[in-house]
Design a protein around this motif. Structure first.
Motif, short mmCIF file in Angstrom:
data_model
loop_
_atom_site.label_atom_id
_atom_site.label_comp_id
_atom_site.label_asym_id
_atom_site.label_seq_id
_atom_site.Cartn_x
_atom_site.Cartn_y
_atom_site.Cartn_z
N HIS A 53 -94.57 -16.09 -63.08
CA HIS A 53 -93.29 -16.45 -63.38
C HIS A 53 -92.87 -17.82 -62.77
O HIS A 53 -91.74 -18.66 -63.23
N SER A 54 -93.13 -17.85 -61.74
CA SER A 54 -92.55 -18.84 -60.65
C SER A 54 -93.62 -19.89 -60.31
O SER A 54 -93.50 -20.84 -59.28
N TYR A 55 -94.73 -19.80 -61.06
CA TYR A 55 -95.84 -20.88 -60.82
C TYR A 55 -95.40 -22.14 -61.53
O TYR A 55 -95.11 -22.33 -62.59
N LEU A 56 -95.26 -23.23 -60.39
CA LEU A 56 -95.02 -24.51 -60.90
C LEU A 56 -95.74 -25.69 -60.14
O LEU A 56 -95.85 -25.54 -59.17
N ASN A 57 -96.36 -26.37 -61.21
CA ASN A 57 -97.11 -27.42 -60.59
C ASN A 57 -98.00 -27.21 -59.34
O ASN A 57 -98.25 -27.59 -58.39
N GLY A 58 -99.08 -26.08 -59.77
CA GLY A 58 -99.91 -25.50 -58.96
C GLY A 58 -99.57 -24.89 -57.80
O GLY A 58 -100.31 -24.38 -56.66
N LYS A 59 -98.34 -24.20 -57.84
CA LYS A 59 -97.74 -23.56 -56.67
C LYS A 59 -96.79 -22.46 -57.08
O LYS A 59 -96.06 -22.62 -58.09
N VAL A 60 -96.97 -21.20 -56.48
CA VAL A 60 -96.16 -20.09 -56.85
C VAL A 60 -95.03 -20.26 -55.95
O VAL A 60 -95.01 -20.00 -54.77
N ILE A 61 -93.68 -20.54 -56.41
CA ILE A 61 -92.60 -21.13 -55.54
C ILE A 61 -91.93 -19.69 -55.04
O ILE A 61 -91.63 -19.84 -53.70
N ARG A 62 -91.88 -18.47 -56.04
CA ARG A 62 -91.36 -17.42 -54.96
C ARG A 62 -92.55 -16.55 -54.82
O ARG A 62 -92.97 -15.68 -55.59
N ASP A 63 -92.92 -16.71 -53.66
CA ASP A 63 -94.15 -16.24 -53.16
C ASP A 63 -94.19 -14.66 -52.54
O ASP A 63 -95.27 -14.44 -52.09
N ASP A 64 -93.12 -14.38 -52.49
CA ASP A 64 -92.69 -12.82 -51.86
C ASP A 64 -91.74 -12.11 -52.41
O ASP A 64 -91.11 -12.55 -53.33
N THR A 65 -91.56 -10.65 -52.22
CA THR A 65 -90.59 -9.89 -52.99
C THR A 65 -89.17 -10.10 -52.48
O THR A 65 -88.53 -10.05 -53.60
N ARG A 66 -89.12 -10.71 -51.38
CA ARG A 66 -87.73 -11.04 -51.05
C ARG A 66 -87.01 -12.02 -51.92
O ARG A 66 -86.08 -12.02 -52.59
N LYS A 67 -87.86 -13.04 -52.02
CA LYS A 67 -87.35 -14.33 -52.88
C LYS A 67 -87.33 -13.90 -54.46
O LYS A 67 -86.45 -14.37 -55.24
N ARG A 68 -88.20 -12.99 -54.80
CA ARG A 68 -88.20 -12.37 -56.47
C ARG A 68 -86.88 -11.57 -56.45
O ARG A 68 -86.16 -11.71 -57.55
N TYR A 69 -86.74 -10.59 -55.47
CA TYR A 69 -85.56 -9.79 -55.87
C TYR A 69 -84.26 -10.61 -55.88
O TYR A 69 -83.18 -10.44 -56.55
N ARG A 70 -83.93 -11.71 -54.72
CA ARG A 70 -83.01 -12.49 -54.45
C ARG A 70 -82.65 -13.25 -55.92
O ARG A 70 -81.74 -13.43 -56.38
#
Ligand code: SF4
Ligand code: SF4
Length: 377
Positions: free
Chosen positions: A308-325
């Motif tokens: 869901h945060s895969y953007l231009n070849g990169k996962v932007i929210r690459d850990d759970t802290r960023k996803r929960y936030r």
């Protein structure tokens, strides 16, 4: 709809209501017990309703118990609200077919469905539907599938007379009394339902039932039951469910609590699947192996998946802290910037169905500093 006449529908005549709705061309859906939970399923007979059943909910827990009351709506809610009915978990959006000359023809896909009458819609779920309307019925960006189902939906709402341990609709400003549009509104009392119409077609159904006017003591019992559901609630959203909370969250993006909650969170996405307002979805292509055609699908996604945060070849929210936030700051923060409303209606589902019992009211209290203030008191 204040000022509308109230009528009394005895429990033993609920079948007449279902028959009238079916006669008017609706496919009835109502709450029923399945696999230890309450689900909305096709309803042809009043005996299918969850008579005498109540839900006990706490963080990470949901269980049904039998009560001595002979009521059909004495529970708070099940895992899903109206979302799967209007915004399907997975559906085909369009198809493309290749003809013998190799030319591609694109066709939108609609499945023809009978209009639905849904029985027992809670106030918080109606508020959630109004929020989803802002997403799917936005000017110039109308989703035609959602629009068709939404327009024909006949809503039989019910005021709550019981709140589960995870409900906090009072502080979220979404219940327990129904204030959003409905076709028929019911409030359950010990031997039946006090009902009133909220639309022309609601009037027609009630008129067909030839009910007696509700007596003063029946209206009083109904009002007391709703007041009781409000008084039972022990959880609340910190500060106000408004712009103030948004500002506090965005000024605490590096708060240590995000790391602590990430240590517990499994990134499973249950909270987003049961949330009646979450609308994120992904789109996928399913081509036939011989290359003759392909189907384009839309299905629910979640801010807890890496894709869901895969953007231009990169996962932007690459850990759970960023996803929960991301989830929490969107839900009760940037949702205001997008829709001028909170994305949380206080139904408590994300708390009950979180396998590790993460409670967003506690997380918000910790991050906003309200938990510290409470301790000092
Ligand atoms: S965030 Fe949780 S409590 Fe709020 S509407 Fe979604 S599921 Fe319900
Ligand atoms: S908060 Fe709970 S339900 Fe949501 S992703 Fe984390 S573990 Fe799953």
């Amino acid at each position: 709809m204040d000022g509308e006449a109230s009528y009394f529908l005895p429990h033993y005549r609920l079948q007449n209501l279902l028959d009238a709705l079916q006669h008017a061309g609706f496919n009835c859906i109502g709450p029923q017990v399945r696999d230890g939970g309450i689900v909305y399923e096709p309803l042809t007979h009043a005996s299918q309703l969850p008579w005498g059943i109540r839900d006990h909910q706490s963080p990470g827990q949901y269980r049904l118990i039998k009560t001595d009351e002979k009521k059909a709506f004495s529970f708070a809610n099940g895992a899903q609200a109206l979302k799967p009915i209007l915004f399907k978990p997975r559906e085909t959006v369009w198809r493309v077919v290749r003809d013998e000359n190799g030319k591609l023809e694109f066709k939108p896909h609609y499945s023809k469905e009978q209009p639905i009458a849904i029985l027992g819609v809670r106030s918080c779920d109606l508020v959630a539907m109004a929020i989803q309307d802002k997403v799917f019925l936005r000017e110039n960006h109308v989703d035609p599938r959602y629009e068709e189902r939404r327009k024909s939906l006949f809503i039989i709402a019910i005021n709550c007379s019981y709140a589960s341990g995870n409900c906090f609709c009072v502080s979220a400003g979404s219940g327990p009394e129904v204030n959003n549009p409905f076709d028929i509104l019911m409030t359950e009392i010990h031997d039946g339902l006090v009902v009133k119409a909220g639309s022309k077609r609601g009037h027609e159904i009630i008129a067909a039932l030839k009910l007696e006017m509700a007596r003063v003591e029946q209206n009083d019992e109904a009002a007391n039951n709703v007041a009781q559901a409000a008084a039972m609630q022990t959880k609340r959203i910190p500060l106000e469910n408004g712009y103030g909370l948004r500002d506090v969250l965005f000024s605490n993006l590096d708060h240590p609590r995000w790391e602590q909650v990430a240590d517990r969170c499994l990134s499973c996405g249950n909270c987003t699947q049961v949330c009646p307002t979450c609308f994120c979805h992904s789109e996928t292509e399913e081509p036939a192996l011989d290359g003759s055609c392909s189907e384009h699908h839309r299905e629910w996604d979640s801010c807890f998946t890496s894709g869901h945060s895969y953007l231009n070849g990169k996962v932007i929210r690459d850990d759970t802290r960023k996803r929960y936030r991301q989830w929490l700051t969107h839900k009760v923060g940037s949702w205001f910037d997008q829709f001028d409303v909170s994305g949380c209606v206080g139904c408590g589902r994300c708390i009950s169905w979180c396998p590790v019992g993460i409670d967003l009211t506690e997380e918000l209290a910790a991050i906003s500093g309200e938990a510290n203030e409470r301790e000092k008191m």
